[in-house]
Design an enzyme around this catalytic site. Structure first.
Site, PDB file in Angstrom:
ATOM      1  N   PRO A   2       0.766  -1.235   0.000  1.00  0.00           N
ATOM      2  CA  PRO A   2       0.000   0.000   0.000  1.00  0.00           C
ATOM      3  C   PRO A   2       0.800   1.290   0.000  1.00  0.00           C
ATOM      4  O   PRO A   2       1.435   1.654   0.984  1.00  0.00           O
ATOM      5  CB  PRO A   2      -0.830  -0.080   1.284  1.00  0.00           C
ATOM      6  CG  PRO A   2      -0.519  -1.391   1.894  1.00  0.00           C
ATOM      7  CD  PRO A   2       0.739  -1.860   1.299  1.00  0.00           C
ATOM      8  N   GLU A   3       0.725   1.988  -1.092  1.00  0.00           N
ATOM      9  CA  GLU A   3       1.088   3.391  -1.127  1.00  0.00           C
ATOM     10  C   GLU A   3      -0.163   4.085  -1.641  1.00  0.00           C
ATOM     11  O   GLU A   3      -1.196   3.442  -1.791  1.00  0.00           O
ATOM     12  CB  GLU A   3       2.310   3.621  -2.037  1.00  0.00           C
ATOM     13  CG  GLU A   3       3.557   2.927  -1.505  1.00  0.00           C
ATOM     14  CD  GLU A   3       4.822   3.263  -2.267  1.00  0.00           C
ATOM     15  OE1 GLU A   3       4.944   4.394  -2.748  1.00  0.00           O
ATOM     16  OE2 GLU A   3       5.680   2.377  -2.398  1.00  0.00           O
ATOM     17  N   LYS A  59      -2.159   7.918   2.572  1.00  0.00           N
ATOM     18  CA  LYS A  59      -2.370   6.479   2.792  1.00  0.00           C
ATOM     19  C   LYS A  59      -3.406   6.214   3.869  1.00  0.00           C
ATOM     20  O   LYS A  59      -3.614   5.049   4.243  1.00  0.00           O
ATOM     21  CB  LYS A  59      -1.045   5.823   3.186  1.00  0.00           C
ATOM     22  CG  LYS A  59       0.084   6.067   2.185  1.00  0.00           C
ATOM     23  CD  LYS A  59       1.421   5.641   2.753  1.00  0.00           C
ATOM     24  CE  LYS A  59       2.568   6.183   1.923  1.00  0.00           C
ATOM     25  NZ  LYS A  59       3.872   5.978   2.573  1.00  0.00           N
ATOM     26  N   ARG A 259      15.397   4.394   3.931  1.00  0.00           N
ATOM     27  CA  ARG A 259      14.840   3.324   3.115  1.00  0.00           C
ATOM     28  C   ARG A 259      15.800   2.945   1.990  1.00  0.00           C
ATOM     29  O   ARG A 259      16.539   3.788   1.470  1.00  0.00           O
ATOM     30  CB  ARG A 259      13.507   3.759   2.494  1.00  0.00           C
ATOM     31  CG  ARG A 259      12.563   4.417   3.441  1.00  0.00           C
ATOM     32  CD  ARG A 259      11.976   3.462   4.440  1.00  0.00           C
ATOM     33  NE  ARG A 259      10.987   2.615   3.813  1.00  0.00           N
ATOM     34  CZ  ARG A 259      10.466   1.537   4.391  1.00  0.00           C
ATOM     35  NH1 ARG A 259      10.866   1.183   5.588  1.00  0.00           N
ATOM     36  NH2 ARG A 259       9.559   0.832   3.784  1.00  0.00           N
TER      37      ARG A 259
END
Length: 269
Positions: A2-3, A59, A259
């Site tokens: 999910p983005e 989101k 990240r």
DNA sequence: CCATATGTTAAAAG
DNA sequence: ACTTTTAACATATG
């Protein structure tokens, strides 16, 4: 997965398939996903009511409820999906048209259901989330979320993005600045914009910022249309021995914004 | 066993 | 005090 694009798809599924159905029961017993609310509180708030609207910013999703009920908030975390079934138990799939969950998918195993709404007609809405980083709650606080990445105005984007001196990728990932961009969408956007993820935001001129916003809008729309951020042009090349699909240079790996980051060291400057 | 994972956030560092 | 970075979170998978 999910983005923003995946969440938008989930929101659309709820909007088209889960609204105006009477809620008969709710399983909110996962105290990690539903924290800090005690088990039963979300259930008490929803049973007897109906979801009447499905909204999203970045989101985060939230659903308005009937009879002036509280707002139900849903976040998919890193691996959550929303599954809605019709009265016959058939899933109403939105989402990834290529790899969408099927009725026989092993992903259907209910041990990974973290939150479930049972409708009076026999169907259900559930949050399926292996990693359990999703969140369900009531009356979400959206004040710490920036404008939605798909709707932010150019002037607002420029001001928000260029404040401070963080690397541009870290800034894209900051949900209080722009809501909705995740790790893959950030890499795709920066690759499309030909910007080095490490570039400090204070080195970006107006032209850079406008190019970046155009790339963000295009990558977001494309991902929604094609079924997810993994359909981005550069995403399949984010791996060892991956090559830039435009110039053929070996992709580079780094850590930016905490990240794993892949980029073309030749084109992205 | 080790590394990695599409997100968030509290704590630490600057 | 404010901004940025790191670590931790829970769990699965290669």
């Amino acid at each position: 997965m999910p983005e923003l694009p995946e969440v938008e798809t989930a929101r659309a599924v709820i909007a088209e398939a889960a609204l105006d159905r009477e809620i008969a029961a709710v399983d909110d017993s996962d105290t990690w996903v539903c924290r800090p609310l005690p088990p039963g509180q979300i259930a008490a708030a929803l049973v007897g009511r109906r979801l009447v609207a499905a909204n999203r910013r970045g989101k985060t999703m939230w659903c308005d409820t009937s009879d002036d009920g509280p707002v139900l908030s849903l976040h998919l975390g890193m691996s959550g999906r929303i599954v809605v079934t019709d009265p016959d138990g058939h899933p109403v799939e939105g989402g990834d048209p290529v790899r969408g969950l099927s009725a026989v998918s092993p992903d259907r195993d209910p041990v990974w259901d973290r939150f479930t709404i049972e409708f009076a007609d026999g169907g259900v809405l559930r949050l399926f989330d292996k990693r359990r980083l999703g969140r369900v709650g009531l009356d979400p606080d959206l004040t710490r979320l920036g404008p939605d990445a798909g709707q932010v105005r150019a002037s607002d984007f420029r001001v928000r993005m260029s404040r401070g001196r963080a690397p541009v990728k870290a800034r894209l990932l900051d949900q209080s600045v722009i809501a909705g961009v995740g790790n893959l969408l950030a890499d795709e956007t920066l690759w499309q914009a030909r910007l080095d993820p490490h570039r400090r935001v204070d080195t970006l001129d107006r032209r850079d910022l406008d190019v970046l916003l155009r790339a963000l809008r295009a990558a977001t729309k494309r991902a929604i249309r094609r079924g997810g951020v993994h359909t981005g042009e550069v995403i399949a090349h984010r791996k060892p021995d991956g090559h830039c699909p435009r110039c053929g240079s070996p992709m580079a790996r780094a850590t930016v914004g905490g990240r794993t980051t892949w980029f073309c060291p030749v084109e992205q400057v």
